[in-house]
Structures are given as structure tokens and as C-alpha cells.
Scaffold this motif. Sequence first.
Motif: not given
Lengths: 315, 315
Positions: B233-240, B251-258, B279-282, B294-295
Motif C-alpha cells: 500500500t505504499r509506492f515510491d514515485a517521482c513527479l514527471a 529511457a524512463s526512470g522512476n514511476v511517474d507520480t501523477e 498537475l499544476d506543480l508538475r 521527463l515522463q
Amino acid sequence: MIHAFLPPRAVVREVGLRDGLQSIARVLPTERKLEWIRDAHAAGQREIEVGSFVPAHLLPQLADTAELLAFAKTLPGLFASVLVPNLKGAERAIAGEADLMVVPLSASHAHSLANLRKTPDEVVAEVGRMRAARDAAGSKTLIDGGVGTAFGCTLQGHVAPDEVLRLMQALLDAGADRVSLADTVGYADPAMVRSLFERALRIAGDRLWCGHFHDTRGLGLANVYAALEVGVTRFDACLAGIGGCPHAPGASGNVDTEDLVFMLESMGVATGVDLPKLLDLRRRVAGWLDGETLQGTVWRAGFPKTFAPAEGVTV
Amino acid sequence: MIHAFLPPRAVVREVGLRDGLQSIARVLPTERKLEWIRDAHAAGQREIEVGSFVPAHLLPQLADTAELLAFAKTLPGLFASVLVPNLKGAERAIAGEADLMVVPLSASHAHSLANLRKTPDEVVAEVGRMRAARDAAGSKTLIDGGVGTAFGCTLQGHVAPDEVLRLMQALLDAGADRVSLADTVGYADPAMVRSLFERALRIAGDRLWCGHFHDTRGLGLANVYAALEVGVTRFDACLAGIGGCPHAPGASGNVDTEDLVFMLESMGVATGVDLPKLLDLRRRVAGWLDGETLQGTVWRAGFPKTFAPAEGVTV
């Protein structure tokens, strides 16, 4: 490694020549398409949708469908399908001895009227006429009723799962041999997929043919995984992820064939496809379509050092 | 809609300020990072990894971690974490009153020696010293042992699941409060994820903290879905989706937060995050990082007409 929660085999249906190319303005020369079909077959793909029998002035990109179908019929073990929007198209598919003709139906009434100029139930009735024509001709061409906008619609919004399943049952009753579900506009998430396909499998059983997903919001492969877990074993995909950008330039279209094959093989779900050969074909197709929006990750990232194709498969 | 096969809530841990920015050569000014933390919190994110306590000459991008941590501690309800590679870093995390310190361990011996200059078991021993230091200080900073290369390694190739789980148990025995699993190099597929996390949950129970996936081969969200289904129930992610391109530019990096928040909310898994605010912050972060890879898809495709946030959530 074979996992008990996944099927041992799955089929990746190549629909790039139909769903992919119909979304691209440029006309790929017939000789290129023949090379694509030949080498997709050589890489182990055994189900290819070669085009659509629609009037050539509507989709000039697909005007050579009869020629492609005739060629596909010469390749051993290849199951060749075409899309047909109406009885006239079905008659051409029967004449060309297609193995399968896919009849698109949109579960969204708004989308159906806008795109097909018929209500969904009028399409069901047309399938009844196709079945009669097929049987009268003594043809073996199977009929797949493809229920699109099954997870929602950009025009109408919500599409009720009950209505999707009603139309699926109606297609079977009208004489469709197979039924499929398509997320035409990229609205599905894995939970929706699991829920709807579970219900669809209870209705159609072995006659449930195919899951068709778009990657518009990055969920294409997650949706495939959710469908696999409930027992769906056939998926549409387009090489290099071409096609279907209903929302914005650069947005992903169809699920990408080579990434899908990679995911399946990595999980031990045998596809029969030789990935290095498929990636070689992808490189050429990408060259022919230079300038178009292409997708995919494996062609760039390469295989994991640990990657091995699913067990027991030779191409 | 709440699905019985999915948890009702999940946490998306923002790690863009650490795992994302450490992979980008340019140094984002501290004031930008403060804005990022402030507005991620305002959008509803409640767990943010603000940086790493590593020597500034090694990662000048993260040299302001102490200042960011101090700011994060002022935001109500925000659980602030930092990465610490060794006891010295742990002492800084304790002094800064971090809520959590993540200690990276690589289950691949080759990767561990190359990146951390220690064997995995030497890292386990260091976690024991961190726990002693934490307890001696009367600190409440939790220790998360993050087992990386848990699904394979670009140097060594195969990493045995038994070895991953042995190290996870050893971390718990040495005093880690939490343990996590990371697909550091993007080798995992959903079947591997399901199998390994099922076993990990049996060992760690509630102490299993987080799944960390990369999207190198397009499987990031499918992997999250597979982990959700078994109870993570907890996952790391990076904005964009910034960060981590170990293989090739683009190539894609981390899972995308949004995109991850979108998938979860769409499935009825509440994240507490207000997607339009995110999405505004992104959009702003993407502007600051103009020129970097960016992804993400949802920022471009928009929401489905049918999209509604998960039930019962207000930010």
C-alpha cells in the motif's frame, strides 16, 4: 518459470497494419506492408489484422487490404483477419477467405451514431446478416463482434458495463462466433478491466476473443496484466505503438507489440514470438514511419541481463 | 468504487527530490525545492523524501538536504524522510529529526561492492549501529532498510529471491523498523513482483514499507498494480518521472507520480492527493527542469470524462 496465476500461453494479435496505419495520414506502400506481414510471421506472430474493407476514399491508407489478405493467406499457419464495418465489407472478407472478420460495435450510443452512423443494435442486426451471408456462402470466415468504448467514451462519458455485456450477448445471439472488448479511447484502468472481463468471460467463455487496450494514460500494459490474471489470453497490439492519438499529439496510442511481447515472455507466458527478430522489424517499420509518433521502451532499453524467453517455445 | 481485491487507500511517496534530482546534473536551487515540497504537501502528499545525507562533493544536487528537512518538519502532517548511506548520514538524520531514514542495501553483491563499497551483510551490520545510535539518542527517527536490485542487477544479472528475503530478515533482525523492496534497474515484471512481495509480506507483515519501481521497460504501473493486489500500500514515485536512466538517454526512470496517483484514484484507491493541484506543480517542475528527460501521460492526455477521485477523500 510458469506461474499458476497466469495462463501458460497468450497470443499477441498484430493490428498495426489496420488500427495503427489508419491513424497515420501517410500511405505506406504495399510492398512495405507485405514486408511487415512477412517478417511479423517470420518472427512468430500468427494472428495479423491486415486491413479494413472500407471504401478506399474513406481510408486510402488501407486501400490495398485485398492484396494484403491474399498474401497473408499464403503464409503457413497465419490466421489473417480484417475489419469490416458492414455487410458489403463482410462479403469482401468472405470472398478473400479471411480467417476472421472483426465487426466494430460501439457500446456508447453517442460514439456509435457519430462514427458508425448506426445504433449499437443496428450493428447487431447487421452481424446477423453477415452470419447469414457467411453461412450461405459455405465460408469458414469467423465473425468477431468487437465491442468498443467498453470502458467509457469521449463523447458520452460513462458507458454502463451492463449495456456492454448486453450487447456482447446480443452479438453472440445474432451469430457472432467470437466477441472482444476494446478500450477505444484509453479510459480503462486495471480494476475496471478485471471486473468487466470477469463478467464477460462468464457470458462468452471460450468465445471471448480478445482484449484491445490503448496506452493513452500509461495503463495499457497494466490493463493487459489485469486481464491475463482473469484468463484473457489474446491481446491486440501495434508494432512501435503506432496509431490512435485521440486526444493530443504525442499521446500514446495502441499498446506496443514489442513491449507487450516482452512483458509476457518475461513472465513466462509464451507468445511464440522471437523478440530480437521482432525488434529488427520494428527498427525498419520505425524508419518507414519516420516523423510519426512512435512508442515503446524495450527497443531502447534493451533486454534485462536476466531475460529469457518463456519456456518450451521455439519459433 | 471500492474493489475487494484492492486496498482502499495507498500512499504515494514522493522521491523526486532525492532519486529524481540525484540523477540530473543540474542543481535545482533550494528555493525551487522548497516550493516543490510546500506544494506537494498542499496537493495532499504526506510522505516526501527530501534528499540524501551524503557528502556534498559526491552529490552537490542534494547538498541542501538539512535545510529541506527542517522546512518539511514545519508542514503539518508531513512525514519527512531522507536517504542515509552510513552511520554518519544517520546521525545527521537523527539530528534533523527526520521521520524516516532509508538505508539502501543492494541484494546484488556485485552492485553492492561497486556502488556502496560494502557487502550486503556489512550494510546490515551498519544498520545495527544506526539502530544503536538512534536508540541512544532517544530519537523517534524510523529506519527503513531498502533492499535494492531485488529483481536483478545490470552487473551480476540474476539475484536470487531467497537472498533478497534473507537480507530483508537480517535487516529486521539488526533493528530496521521497516523494510522495502526496490527494482533499482527496471528488471521486474508483474509476475516477479507478485511472487516476491507475497513472500516478503509473509516475512515482514506490517513492517513491509514500500515498493520502488522503475519504468525502464514500460512496466512500472503494471508492477504497482501487481503489488497492490497482494496488499502493498505504499509506492515510491517521482513527479514527471524524472531520474534513473541507467541504460540510455530518454529511457524512463522512476514511476511517474501523477500517472500513479491517476491510476490509483481511478481504481478507487484513495491517495489523498488532489490531482489538478499536483498537475499544476508538475507543470512548474517541468519548467524548472526544461531540457531534462521527463515522463508522464496524464498531464498531456487529460482526465477521462468519466474520471472521479476515489471516494471519501478530501484534501
